[in-house]
Design a protein around this motif. Structure first.
Motif, PDB file in Angstrom:
ATOM      1  N   ALA A  70      -7.835 -12.275  -7.763  1.00 34.93           N
ATOM      2  CA  ALA A  70      -8.949 -12.025  -6.834  1.00 34.93           C
ATOM      3  C   ALA A  70      -9.503 -10.616  -6.992  1.00 34.93           C
ATOM      4  N   PRO A  71     -10.092 -10.297  -8.146  1.00 35.27           N
ATOM      5  CA  PRO A  71     -10.606  -8.945  -8.359  1.00 35.27           C
ATOM      6  C   PRO A  71     -11.873  -8.669  -7.565  1.00 35.27           C
ATOM      7  N   LEU A  72     -12.138  -7.403  -7.334  1.00 34.61           N
ATOM      8  CA  LEU A  72     -13.395  -6.981  -6.731  1.00 34.61           C
ATOM      9  C   LEU A  72     -14.458  -6.843  -7.820  1.00 34.61           C
ATOM     10  N   ALA A 127       0.816  -1.217   0.000  1.00 33.57           N
ATOM     11  CA  ALA A 127       0.000   0.000   0.000  1.00 33.57           C
ATOM     12  C   ALA A 127       0.853   1.273   0.000  1.00 33.57           C
ATOM     13  N   PRO A 128       1.890   1.398   0.846  1.00 32.79           N
ATOM     14  CA  PRO A 128       2.732   2.599   0.774  1.00 32.79           C
ATOM     15  C   PRO A 128       3.386   2.794  -0.592  1.00 32.79           C
ATOM     16  N   VAL A 163      -4.668  -6.387   1.875  1.00 31.67           N
ATOM     17  CA  VAL A 163      -4.061  -5.632   0.782  1.00 31.67           C
ATOM     18  C   VAL A 163      -5.130  -4.885  -0.003  1.00 31.67           C
ATOM     19  N   VAL A 164      -6.239  -5.568  -0.310  1.00 29.88           N
ATOM     20  CA  VAL A 164      -7.330  -4.935  -1.056  1.00 29.88           C
ATOM     21  C   VAL A 164      -7.912  -3.759  -0.278  1.00 29.88           C
ATOM     22  N   GLU A 165      -8.113  -3.942   1.007  1.00 33.12           N
ATOM     23  CA  GLU A 165      -8.674  -2.866   1.826  1.00 33.12           C
ATOM     24  C   GLU A 165      -7.799  -1.624   1.806  1.00 33.12           C
ATOM     25  N   ALA A 166      -6.484  -1.821   1.728  1.00 31.36           N
ATOM     26  CA  ALA A 166      -5.559  -0.690   1.752  1.00 31.36           C
ATOM     27  C   ALA A 166      -5.319  -0.081   0.370  1.00 31.36           C
ATOM     28  N   PHE A 200      -6.821  -1.766  -9.719  1.00 31.19           N
ATOM     29  CA  PHE A 200      -5.972  -2.689  -8.959  1.00 31.19           C
ATOM     30  C   PHE A 200      -6.526  -4.103  -9.083  1.00 31.19           C
ATOM     31  N   VAL A 201      -5.653  -5.033  -9.487  1.00 35.22           N
ATOM     32  CA  VAL A 201      -6.044  -6.435  -9.662  1.00 35.22           C
ATOM     33  C   VAL A 201      -5.264  -7.272  -8.648  1.00 35.22           C
ATOM     34  N   PRO A 202      -5.866  -7.633  -7.520  1.00 40.06           N
ATOM     35  CA  PRO A 202      -5.168  -8.428  -6.510  1.00 40.06           C
ATOM     36  C   PRO A 202      -4.824  -9.809  -7.065  1.00 40.06           C
TER      37      PRO A 202
END
Length: 295
Positions: A138-140, A71-72, A97-100, A108-110
Motif C-alpha cells: 500500500a504505497p503512497l 513508528a517508535p 502506521v503510514v501517518e506515523a 517506507f513501503v507499507p
C-alpha cells in the motif's frame, strides 16, 4: 541483498528463513538476546543482535513488530540508515502506521502479509509460510518507485500474491475479512458464557465440535492483537460492525415473524457469495488492487 528483520517472531522469522534460502544475507534484531541466539542456532538468520545499528548497511528492512511499536522502532532506526534503504512493515493496519512512519522515512513501503499460524515466537518460524498467500502493498503516491519495486521483488520471490492498494482501501477491506470476524467470533463465545443454566452450558461445551470450533477460532486468539486491531482500525471496524448488526437484526426479525422465505433468501445469498471470498481467482487479480509479537 542484505535484509534486516526487526522482530524475530513467527512472521519475521519465517521471512528471514525464506529470504536466506534465496541467497540474501539476513540480519535479525530482537529485544531478547535469547531470541537472537535461538534464531542463530536454527539458521534463521546470518547475524542477530539487540542493536539497531546492525542494520546500518541493509538494502531492505522488514519491521515485524506490533502496530504500536512500528513508528517508535523506525524513529530509533533512522539515524543508522543509508539514504537508499527501504523500510517495510507487516502490520494489519495501514493508515495509522503510514501517518506515523511516512514523515520519518521517505522510503517506507507499507505492507501486510495475510499469513500466519496459531503459534507465535521464533520457534514457530517456518519456511514457505507466505507461498500462495495474499500480500498487500500500500504505497503512497510519494513513495519512491525503487523502494516499492525492491520490496515487491522480495515478496514475489516468496511465492506470495501481491495486491497493490491504498492504505485506506486496505484498512476497510481487512476490517471486513479479518477484524470484524475477530470481534464477532469473540462475541459468540461471550454470548455462550451468558447462558444462566450451568447444566446447559456444560452440555454445550461437551457437544461443541467442528462448527463451533471453526466459527470461534479467531475469537479465541491473542486478546492484545484484537485490541490493537480495534484501536488502530477503529473507524473501519465500527463501520463493519454497524453493518453486521443490521444484517443480524434482519435475521432476528425474520425468525421472530416466522418469515422463513426472507431468512432463506438471506442464507441463499451468503451460500452463493462465500466462495467469492475463498477463491482468489473469483475476486481480483494480484497487483490489480496478520500483528505478530515482537520477540
Amino acid at each position: 541483498m542484505k535484509i534486516g528483520i526487526i522482530g524475530l517472531g513467527l512472521i519475521g522469522g519465517s521471512l528471514a528463513l525464506d529470504l536466506r534460502d534465496r541467497g540474501h544475507e539476513t540480519i535479525g534484531v530482537s529485544r531478547r538476546p535469547q531470541t537472537c541466539q535461538t534464531a542463530l542456532d536454527r539458521g534463521v538468520v546470518d547475524v542477530a543482535g539487540v542493536e539497531l545499528s546492525l542494520l546500518a548497511e541493509t538494502h531492505v528492512i522488514f519491521v515485524c513488530t506490533p502496530i504500536a511499536a512500528i513508528a517508535p522502532t523506525v524513529s530509533r532506526l533512522v539515524p543508522h540508515l543509508a539514504p537508499e534503504t527501504a523500510i517495510t512493515d507487516v502490520g494489519s493496519v495501514k493508515v495509522s502506521v503510514v501517518e506515523a512512519v511516512a514523515p520519518l522515512w521517505p522510503n517506507f513501503v507499507p505492507a501486510h502479509p495475510m499469513a500466519g499460524t496459531a503459534e507465535s515466537g521464533i520457534e514457530a518460524a517456518q519456511r514457505h509460510l507466505f507461498a500462495g498467500c495474499p500480500y498487500a502493498i500500500a504505497p503512497l503516491p510519494t513513495t519512491p518507485t525503487f523502494a516499492v519495486e525492491r520490496v515487491e521483488t522480495l515478496v514475489a520471490s516468496l511465492g506470495a500474491r501481491i495486491y497493490r492498494c491504498t492504505p485506506q482501501t486496505h484498512d476497510r477491506a481487512v476490517a471486513w475479512i479479518s477484524h470484524l470476524p475477530v470481534i464477532v467470533s469473540a462475541s459468540a463465545i461471550d454470548a455462550c458464557l451468558d447462558e444462566p443454566d450451568p447444566d446447559v452450558l456444560q452440555l454445550a461445551r461437551a457437544l461443541a465440535s467442528s462448527g463451533f470450533r471453526d466459527t470461534t477460532r479467531v475469537g479465541g486468539g491473542n486478546p492484545e492483537l484484537g485490541v490493537m486491531m480495534a484501536r488502530y482500525n477503529r473507524d473501519s471496524l465500527l463501520r463493519s460492525l454497524h453493518a453486521y448488526r443490521q444484517t443480524l437484526d434482519r435475521a432476528i426479525a425474520a425468525i421472530e415473524s416466522e418469515d422463513w422465505p426472507a431468512l432463506e433468501t438471506q442464507l441463499q445469498r451468503t451460500h452463493r457469495q462465500r466462495p467469492q471470498f475463498l477463491n482468489p481467482s473469483a475476486a481480483i487479480s494480484p497487483s490489480d488492487a496478520s500483528d505478530p509479537p515482537y520477540n
